[in-house]
Design a protein around this motif. Structure first.
Motif, PDB file in Angstrom:
ATOM      1  N   HIS A   5       0.824  -1.203   0.000  1.00 49.87           N
ATOM      2  CA  HIS A   5       0.000   0.000   0.000  1.00 49.87           C
ATOM      3  C   HIS A   5       0.861   1.257   0.000  1.00 49.87           C
ATOM      4  CE1 HIS A   5      -3.793  -2.190   1.675  1.00 49.87           C
ATOM      5  NE2 HIS A   5      -3.253  -2.777   0.629  1.00 49.87           N
ATOM      6  N   HIS A   6       0.189   2.399  -0.206  1.00 56.31           N
ATOM      7  CA  HIS A   6       0.904   3.670  -0.261  1.00 56.31           C
ATOM      8  C   HIS A   6       1.554   3.999   1.069  1.00 56.31           C
ATOM      9  CE1 HIS A   6      -3.017   4.788   1.416  1.00 56.31           C
ATOM     10  NE2 HIS A   6      -2.425   5.862   1.930  1.00 56.31           N
ATOM     11  N   LYS A   7       1.105   3.366   2.154  1.00 61.61           N
ATOM     12  CA  LYS A   7       1.718   3.581   3.465  1.00 61.61           C
ATOM     13  C   LYS A   7       2.826   2.560   3.736  1.00 61.61           C
ATOM     14  CE  LYS A   7      -2.389   5.624   5.605  1.00 61.61           C
ATOM     15  NZ  LYS A   7      -3.362   5.535   6.733  1.00 61.61           N
ATOM     16  N   GLN A   8       3.289   1.901   2.657  1.00 62.41           N
ATOM     17  CA  GLN A   8       4.343   0.899   2.753  1.00 62.41           C
ATOM     18  C   GLN A   8       3.923  -0.261   3.649  1.00 62.41           C
ATOM     19  OE1 GLN A   8       7.173   1.236   0.751  1.00 62.41           O
ATOM     20  NE2 GLN A   8       5.898   2.913  -0.002  1.00 62.41           N
ATOM     21  N   GLN A   9       2.643  -0.584   3.616  1.00 64.02           N
ATOM     22  CA  GLN A   9       2.132  -1.707   4.390  1.00 64.02           C
ATOM     23  C   GLN A   9       1.814  -2.855   3.448  1.00 64.02           C
ATOM     24  OE1 GLN A   9      -1.215   0.103   6.363  1.00 64.02           O
ATOM     25  NE2 GLN A   9      -0.041   0.478   8.242  1.00 64.02           N
ATOM     26  N   LEU A  10       2.274  -4.052   3.834  1.00 62.22           N
ATOM     27  CA  LEU A  10       2.053  -5.242   3.023  1.00 62.22           C
ATOM     28  C   LEU A  10       0.742  -5.894   3.440  1.00 62.22           C
ATOM     29  CD1 LEU A  10       3.608  -6.809   0.807  1.00 62.22           C
ATOM     30  CD2 LEU A  10       4.447  -8.327   2.632  1.00 62.22           C
ATOM     31  N   GLN A  11      -0.098  -6.231   2.466  1.00 61.94           N
ATOM     32  CA  GLN A  11      -1.381  -6.853   2.774  1.00 61.94           C
ATOM     33  C   GLN A  11      -1.772  -7.794   1.655  1.00 61.94           C
ATOM     34  OE1 GLN A  11      -4.449  -4.205   4.094  1.00 61.94           O
ATOM     35  NE2 GLN A  11      -6.091  -5.655   3.734  1.00 61.94           N
ATOM     36  N   GLY A  12      -2.233  -9.002   2.032  1.00 63.48           N
ATOM     37  CA  GLY A  12      -2.670  -9.976   1.036  1.00 63.48           C
ATOM     38  C   GLY A  12      -2.094 -11.344   1.285  1.00 63.48           C
ATOM     39  N   LEU A  13      -2.069 -12.174   0.232  1.00 60.82           N
ATOM     40  CA  LEU A  13      -1.616 -13.559   0.347  1.00 60.82           C
ATOM     41  C   LEU A  13      -0.183 -13.718  -0.136  1.00 60.82           C
ATOM     42  CD1 LEU A  13      -4.784 -15.418  -0.999  1.00 60.82           C
ATOM     43  CD2 LEU A  13      -4.051 -15.233   1.374  1.00 60.82           C
ATOM     44  N   ILE A  14       0.589 -14.465   0.633  1.00 60.71           N
ATOM     45  CA  ILE A  14       1.936 -14.873   0.224  1.00 60.71           C
ATOM     46  C   ILE A  14       2.015 -16.368   0.467  1.00 60.71           C
ATOM     47  CG2 ILE A  14       4.421 -14.584   0.541  1.00 60.71           C
ATOM     48  CD1 ILE A  14       3.910 -11.854   1.687  1.00 60.71           C
ATOM     49  N   GLY A  15       1.796 -17.151  -0.580  1.00 56.48           N
ATOM     50  CA  GLY A  15       1.770 -18.602  -0.414  1.00 56.48           C
ATOM     51  C   GLY A  15       0.662 -19.002   0.540  1.00 56.48           C
ATOM     52  N   ASN A  23      -5.202  -2.277  13.630  1.00 58.78           N
ATOM     53  CA  ASN A  23      -4.849  -1.329  14.699  1.00 58.78           C
ATOM     54  C   ASN A  23      -3.356  -0.967  14.691  1.00 58.78           C
ATOM     55  OD1 ASN A  23      -7.517  -1.375  15.637  1.00 58.78           O
ATOM     56  ND2 ASN A  23      -7.114  -3.141  16.957  1.00 58.78           N
ATOM     57  N   GLY A  24      -2.829  -0.742  13.505  1.00 57.63           N
ATOM     58  CA  GLY A  24      -1.446  -0.322  13.382  1.00 57.63           C
ATOM     59  C   GLY A  24      -0.431  -1.453  13.437  1.00 57.63           C
ATOM     60  N   LYS A  25      -0.907  -2.691  13.574  1.00 56.89           N
ATOM     61  CA  LYS A  25       0.000  -3.840  13.635  1.00 56.89           C
ATOM     62  C   LYS A  25      -0.144  -4.693  12.389  1.00 56.89           C
ATOM     63  CE  LYS A  25      -0.146  -4.191  18.696  1.00 56.89           C
ATOM     64  NZ  LYS A  25      -0.450  -5.081  19.844  1.00 56.89           N
ATOM     65  N   THR A  26       0.956  -5.306  11.963  1.00 55.39           N
ATOM     66  CA  THR A  26       0.932  -6.225  10.829  1.00 55.39           C
ATOM     67  C   THR A  26       0.795  -7.641  11.362  1.00 55.39           C
ATOM     68  OG1 THR A  26       2.322  -4.769   9.493  1.00 55.39           O
ATOM     69  CG2 THR A  26       2.173  -7.078   8.814  1.00 55.39           C
ATOM     70  N   ILE A  27      -0.250  -8.342  10.940  1.00 54.95           N
ATOM     71  CA  ILE A  27      -0.531  -9.685  11.428  1.00 54.95           C
ATOM     72  C   ILE A  27      -0.366 -10.675  10.283  1.00 54.95           C
ATOM     73  CG2 ILE A  27      -2.288 -11.190  12.446  1.00 54.95           C
ATOM     74  CD1 ILE A  27      -3.517  -8.720  13.710  1.00 54.95           C
ATOM     75  N   VAL A  28       0.403 -11.745  10.563  1.00 54.72           N
ATOM     76  CA  VAL A  28       0.624 -12.805   9.584  1.00 54.72           C
ATOM     77  C   VAL A  28      -0.070 -14.059  10.089  1.00 54.72           C
ATOM     78  CG1 VAL A  28       2.307 -14.197   8.346  1.00 54.72           C
ATOM     79  CG2 VAL A  28       2.842 -11.814   8.905  1.00 54.72           C
ATOM     80  N   GLN A  29      -0.971 -14.612   9.279  1.00 49.28           N
ATOM     81  CA  GLN A  29      -1.711 -15.808   9.638  1.00 49.28           C
ATOM     82  C   GLN A  29      -1.585 -16.849   8.539  1.00 49.28           C
ATOM     83  OE1 GLN A  29      -5.548 -13.779  10.091  1.00 49.28           O
ATOM     84  NE2 GLN A  29      -5.589 -14.443  12.243  1.00 49.28           N
ATOM     85  N   THR A  30      -1.667 -18.106   8.940  1.00 48.40           N
ATOM     86  CA  THR A  30      -1.733 -19.167   7.943  1.00 48.40           C
ATOM     87  C   THR A  30      -3.184 -19.315   7.518  1.00 48.40           C
ATOM     88  OG1 THR A  30      -2.018 -20.847   9.644  1.00 48.40           O
ATOM     89  CG2 THR A  30       0.231 -20.402   8.921  1.00 48.40           C
ATOM     90  N   ARG A  31      -3.395 -19.648   6.292  1.00 50.10           N
ATOM     91  CA  ARG A  31      -4.758 -19.843   5.817  1.00 50.10           C
ATOM     92  C   ARG A  31      -4.982 -21.317   5.509  1.00 50.10           C
ATOM     93  NH1 ARG A  31      -5.529 -19.775   0.030  1.00 50.10           N
ATOM     94  NH2 ARG A  31      -3.549 -19.670  -1.096  1.00 50.10           N
ATOM     95  N   PRO A  32      -6.118 -21.861   5.902  1.00 52.16           N
ATOM     96  CA  PRO A  32      -6.390 -23.286   5.640  1.00 52.16           C
ATOM     97  C   PRO A  32      -6.583 -23.540   4.151  1.00 52.16           C
ATOM     98  CG  PRO A  32      -8.326 -22.214   6.561  1.00 52.16           C
ATOM     99  CD  PRO A  32      -7.207 -21.213   6.630  1.00 52.16           C
ATOM    100  N   ILE A  33      -5.809 -24.460   3.603  1.00 51.99           N
ATOM    101  CA  ILE A  33      -5.922 -24.774   2.176  1.00 51.99           C
ATOM    102  C   ILE A  33      -7.160 -25.624   1.911  1.00 51.99           C
ATOM    103  CG2 ILE A  33      -4.756 -25.770   0.183  1.00 51.99           C
ATOM    104  CD1 ILE A  33      -3.409 -23.302   1.378  1.00 51.99           C
ATOM    105  N   HIS A  34      -7.350 -26.635   2.731  1.00 56.09           N
ATOM    106  CA  HIS A  34      -8.517 -27.512   2.582  1.00 56.09           C
ATOM    107  C   HIS A  34      -9.168 -27.671   3.950  1.00 56.09           C
ATOM    108  CE1 HIS A  34      -7.402 -28.486  -1.511  1.00 56.09           C
ATOM    109  NE2 HIS A  34      -6.186 -28.813  -1.090  1.00 56.09           N
ATOM    110  N   PRO A  35      -9.972 -26.669   4.376  1.00 59.33           N
ATOM    111  CA  PRO A  35     -10.588 -26.750   5.706  1.00 59.33           C
ATOM    112  C   PRO A  35     -11.518 -27.954   5.815  1.00 59.33           C
ATOM    113  CG  PRO A  35     -11.598 -25.026   4.392  1.00 59.33           C
ATOM    114  CD  PRO A  35     -10.406 -25.484   3.619  1.00 59.33           C
ATOM    115  N   LYS A  36     -11.466 -28.598   6.978  1.00 58.02           N
ATOM    116  CA  LYS A  36     -12.304 -29.757   7.217  1.00 58.02           C
ATOM    117  C   LYS A  36     -13.687 -29.309   7.687  1.00 58.02           C
ATOM    118  CE  LYS A  36      -8.520 -32.903   8.384  1.00 58.02           C
ATOM    119  NZ  LYS A  36      -7.968 -33.831   9.421  1.00 58.02           N
ATOM    120  N   GLN A  37     -14.703 -29.910   7.111  1.00 57.25           N
ATOM    121  CA  GLN A  37     -16.075 -29.597   7.486  1.00 57.25           C
ATOM    122  C   GLN A  37     -16.790 -30.875   7.891  1.00 57.25           C
ATOM    123  OE1 GLN A  37     -17.648 -27.620   3.979  1.00 57.25           O
ATOM    124  NE2 GLN A  37     -17.426 -25.631   4.963  1.00 57.25           N
TER     125      GLN A  37
END
Length: 241
Positions: A5-15, A23-37
């Protein structure tokens, strides 16, 4: 793909990682590829998708009544009500359809939430399916229109009943028939109707709309006609022949 982003903030998917800012913090989370239902969750998901599809089909059938005043969340609210009818109880294998589901929850559904029809036309319509497959409305007296709706002598009002029908062989394609009744200002108006016979298995849904207009203005004028703020439409009957 992540974006800078223009504020030099990274957002989106990386692998398998999802980067977001909170709230001003950068959060990195894993995303479920094949969530179990669970089996129940999958069944509920299928029910809701089907309800959403049928919601769009029903809303499309009544589009002529909604053009002047469609509430922006009508489809979502309608899908929520339909989901109650399409939800398959645990242990039941067969999936409900538009023709087999119990859609009694639709009765009284207001398509324009902020402008309901019920207070304006406080009368029950005794619709009934008769032996030959036709829809019958016994004579019913509609009270005089509220004077607040008809501020001038040249203001007119009508009750429109639209009957939408779905034949089992045609799926989501609906046929519609419209009945219009001019309402009197100072006396009750008696209305009644009977349709042509429908084939066995046909789903019927009836919506009622209150139309107001003035001889000096076109329908849709913000003062003397239906508009985005005044367009009361309510579902008054549903059943299967």
């Amino acid at each position: 793909m992540a974006n800078l982003h223009h504020k030099q903030q990274l957002q989106g998917l990386i692998g398998p990682l999802y980067v977001r800012n909170l709230n001003g913090k950068t959060i990195v989370q894993t995303r479920p590829i094949h969530p179990k239902q669970s089996k129940g969750t999958r069944a509920s998901s299928v029910d809701f998708k089907y309800a959403m599809t049928q919601s769009q089909a029903i809303r499309q059938a009544f589009q002529p009544l909604l053009v002047l005043g469609t509430h922006p969340y009508t489809s979502q609210r309608l899908a929520g009500v339909l989901h109650k009818g399409f939800h398959v109880p645990q242990g039941v294998e067969e999936h409900y359809t538009l023709f087999t589901a119990d859609l009694s929850h639709l009765m009284g559904f207001e398509l324009h939430k902020t402008c309901p029809l019920e207070p304006l036309v406080p009368v029950a319509f005794p619709f009934a399916l008769v032996a030959d497959g036709s829809l019958h409305l016994a004579p019913v007296a509609v009270p005089p229109v509220n004077a607040k709706l008809l501020p001038e002598e040249n203001t007119s009002c009508a009750l429109v009943l639209m009957v939408a029908s779905w034949h089992p062989d045609l799926g989501a394609t609906a046929q519609t028939t419209v009945f219009s009744f001019a309402l009197q200002r100072h006396a009750p108006t008696t209305i009644a109707l009977q349709t042509e016979p429908y084939p066995a298995g046909t789903r019927l849904i009836v919506a009622a709309q209150l139309l107001v207009w003035n001889s000096h203005t076109v329908l849709g004028d913000k003062y003397y006609g239906n508009s985005k703020t005044f367009n009361p439409v309510q579902i008054r009957f549903t059943g299967v022949v």
